[in-house]
Design a protein around this motif. Structure first.
Motif, PDB file in Angstrom:
ATOM      1  N   UNK A 141      29.454 -14.227  -6.188  1.00 51.64           N
ATOM      2  CA  UNK A 141      29.266 -15.426  -5.541  1.00 51.64           C
ATOM      3  C   UNK A 141      27.758 -15.902  -5.250  1.00 51.64           C
ATOM      4  N   UNK A 142      26.806 -14.884  -5.597  1.00 52.64           N
ATOM      5  CA  UNK A 142      25.381 -15.194  -5.935  1.00 52.64           C
ATOM      6  C   UNK A 142      25.318 -16.068  -7.224  1.00 52.64           C
ATOM      7  N   UNK A 143      26.001 -15.666  -8.103  1.00 60.64           N
ATOM      8  CA  UNK A 143      26.167 -16.120  -9.620  1.00 60.64           C
ATOM      9  C   UNK A 143      26.605 -17.490  -9.348  1.00 60.64           C
ATOM     10  N   UNK A 144      27.730 -17.594  -8.704  1.00 61.51           N
ATOM     11  CA  UNK A 144      28.396 -18.833  -8.761  1.00 61.51           C
ATOM     12  C   UNK A 144      27.684 -19.976  -7.752  1.00 61.51           C
ATOM     13  N   UNK A 145      26.931 -19.381  -6.853  1.00 65.06           N
ATOM     14  CA  UNK A 145      26.167 -20.277  -5.943  1.00 65.06           C
ATOM     15  C   UNK A 145      24.731 -20.641  -6.888  1.00 65.06           C
ATOM     16  N   UNK A 146      24.372 -20.013  -7.466  1.00 65.84           N
ATOM     17  CA  UNK A 146      23.152 -20.221  -8.422  1.00 65.84           C
ATOM     18  C   UNK A 146      23.566 -21.184  -9.517  1.00 65.84           C
ATOM     19  N   UNK A 147      24.549 -21.066  -9.926  1.00 65.57           N
ATOM     20  CA  UNK A 147      25.095 -22.232 -11.051  1.00 65.57           C
ATOM     21  C   UNK A 147      25.832 -23.487 -10.424  1.00 65.57           C
ATOM     22  N   UNK A 148      25.950 -23.404  -9.179  1.00 62.40           N
ATOM     23  CA  UNK A 148      26.456 -24.649  -8.574  1.00 62.40           C
ATOM     24  C   UNK A 148      28.089 -24.669  -8.789  1.00 62.40           C
ATOM     25  N   UNK A 149      28.620 -23.710  -8.911  1.00 64.46           N
ATOM     26  CA  UNK A 149      30.018 -23.609  -8.964  1.00 64.46           C
ATOM     27  C   UNK A 149      30.864 -23.192  -7.708  1.00 64.46           C
ATOM     28  N   UNK A 150      29.909 -22.728  -6.828  1.00 62.47           N
ATOM     29  CA  UNK A 150      30.533 -22.265  -5.366  1.00 62.47           C
ATOM     30  C   UNK A 150      31.502 -23.027  -5.027  1.00 62.47           C
ATOM     31  N   UNK A 151      31.292 -24.436  -4.953  1.00 61.19           N
ATOM     32  CA  UNK A 151      31.973 -25.336  -4.058  1.00 61.19           C
ATOM     33  C   UNK A 151      33.389 -25.798  -4.942  1.00 61.19           C
ATOM     34  N   UNK A 152      33.250 -25.335  -6.284  1.00 61.07           N
ATOM     35  CA  UNK A 152      34.634 -25.727  -6.899  1.00 61.07           C
ATOM     36  C   UNK A 152      35.171 -24.425  -7.087  1.00 61.07           C
ATOM     37  N   UNK A 153      35.634 -24.019  -8.359  1.00 59.31           N
ATOM     38  CA  UNK A 153      36.214 -22.737  -8.578  1.00 59.31           C
ATOM     39  C   UNK A 153      35.182 -21.617  -8.797  1.00 59.31           C
ATOM     40  N   UNK A 154      34.979 -20.571  -7.904  1.00 54.44           N
ATOM     41  CA  UNK A 154      34.030 -19.782  -8.186  1.00 54.44           C
ATOM     42  C   UNK A 154      34.597 -18.623  -9.336  1.00 54.44           C
ATOM     43  N   UNK A 155      34.594 -19.008 -10.433  1.00 58.97           N
ATOM     44  CA  UNK A 155      35.113 -18.300 -11.655  1.00 58.97           C
ATOM     45  C   UNK A 155      34.548 -17.057 -11.807  1.00 58.97           C
ATOM     46  N   UNK A 156      32.972 -16.836 -11.483  1.00 63.24           N
ATOM     47  CA  UNK A 156      32.435 -15.744 -11.941  1.00 63.24           C
ATOM     48  C   UNK A 156      32.978 -14.661 -11.004  1.00 63.24           C
ATOM     49  N   UNK A 157      33.093 -15.124  -9.496  1.00 67.08           N
ATOM     50  CA  UNK A 157      33.696 -14.174  -8.532  1.00 67.08           C
ATOM     51  C   UNK A 157      34.950 -13.631  -8.806  1.00 67.08           C
ATOM     52  N   UNK A 159      36.515 -13.651 -11.580  1.00 65.72           N
ATOM     53  CA  UNK A 159      36.477 -12.794 -12.948  1.00 65.72           C
ATOM     54  C   UNK A 159      36.248 -11.514 -12.585  1.00 65.72           C
ATOM     55  N   UNK A 160      34.901 -11.270 -11.899  1.00 63.30           N
ATOM     56  CA  UNK A 160      34.326  -9.993 -11.689  1.00 63.30           C
ATOM     57  C   UNK A 160      35.343  -9.178 -11.046  1.00 63.30           C
ATOM     58  N   UNK A 161      35.667  -9.858  -9.907  1.00 62.28           N
ATOM     59  CA  UNK A 161      36.730  -9.088  -8.913  1.00 62.28           C
ATOM     60  C   UNK A 161      37.691  -8.676  -9.552  1.00 62.28           C
ATOM     61  N   UNK A 162      38.685  -9.688 -10.374  1.00 62.77           N
ATOM     62  CA  UNK A 162      39.712  -9.322 -11.121  1.00 62.77           C
ATOM     63  C   UNK A 162      39.562  -8.160 -12.163  1.00 62.77           C
ATOM     64  N   UNK A 163      38.370  -8.200 -13.146  1.00 61.72           N
ATOM     65  CA  UNK A 163      38.295  -7.258 -13.981  1.00 61.72           C
ATOM     66  C   UNK A 163      38.221  -5.846 -13.234  1.00 61.72           C
ATOM     67  N   UNK A 164      37.449  -5.760 -12.038  1.00 54.90           N
ATOM     68  CA  UNK A 164      37.222  -4.595 -11.321  1.00 54.90           C
ATOM     69  C   UNK A 164      38.519  -4.201 -10.909  1.00 54.90           C
ATOM     70  N   UNK A 165      39.268  -4.931 -10.317  1.00 60.59           N
ATOM     71  CA  UNK A 165      40.736  -4.526  -9.758  1.00 60.59           C
ATOM     72  C   UNK A 165      41.753  -3.961 -10.964  1.00 60.59           C
TER      73      UNK A 165
END
Length: 228
Positions: A141-157, A159-165
């Motif tokens: 979420x921090x990375x998505x917010x910093x790159x301005x993608x939080x209001x769209x699809x939080x792809x990093x969030x 991706x990271x959560x899916x990879x961890x799971x």
């Protein structure tokens, strides 16, 4: 590695070993390097291979000649050497705190589907897995917010959560299988998760059942469990 036989069923041809590293290993008759009397408490040497013990040999059977002296072994200063102890009595026996259970779940027990897992191990893993997922999600979420993608699809969030799971699926399945073994049930019952709606409730109910306070066909009572 040296170890000690915890159980060996000659009729079924399988048994359990606790190694000098504090971990438990399974073995079958084909893993014995030579014909020898193997029973509970026998000191042995073996080659660890995951959760399996290979090339098991009795230390007594391995000796090629009788000892040259009957006196107790000594170190410098003529102080007797204390006998080596294994399993839960060993100085390097595995820790039984919640974090250690989670850490071993992602390392030593990553593909371990044999043996037993007590309730504390199960819920300790669940606790720190949840904390780790929250941390991973927070970083995303921090990375998505910093790159301005939080209001769209939080792809990093995602991706990271899916990879961890996905990365933690094998130890999670293994943990559930060992938890079922701990209460005297076959690990195949974990397939109950495939039952729609109530599958996870069935597994949750199994996870709440206390440890069998005796040795069963999947191994000895886990370290840290009181049997009296």
């Amino acid at each position: 590695m040296r170890g000690e036989v915890l159980h060996y069923d000659e009729d079924q041809g399988f048994g359990f070993i606790t190694g000098a590293d504090g971990n438990r290993y399974t073995f079958v008759r084909e893993d014995l390097r030579r014909e020898a009397t193997i029973g509970r408490g026998t000191a042995i040497e073996f080659q660890p291979a995951g959760g399996r013990a290979r090339d098991v040999i009795s230390i007594r059977a391995q000796a090629a000649s009788p000892p040259v002296a009957t006196a107790a072994p000594t170190q410098a200063g003529n102080a007797p050497v204390a006998p080596q102890r294994f399993g839960r009595f060993a100085e390097n026996a595995p820790a039984t705190d919640l974090w250690s259970y989670f850490r071993r779940g992602l390392t030593d027990n990553y593909f371990n589907f044999s043996g037993r897992a007590r309730r504390k191990e199960y819920w300790g893993y669940c606790l720190f897995w949840t904390i780790a997922l929250i941390v991973v999600g927070g970083v995303g979420l921090f990375i998505d917010d910093a790159t301005g993608h939080l209001d769209e699809l939080p792809a990093v969030t995602v991706g990271l959560c899916g990879t961890f799971a996905l990365a933690t699926i094998p130890p999670w399945i293994g943990l559930n299988v060992r938890r079922l073994h701990d209460i005297g049930l076959t690990g195949w019952l974990f397939l109950a998760v495939l039952i729609p709606t109530i599958g996870w409730l069935i597994i949750l109910a199994f996870a709440l059942i206390p440890t069998q306070a005796r040795e069963n066909q999947w191994g000895p009572v886990p370290a840290g469990v009181k049997t009296s």
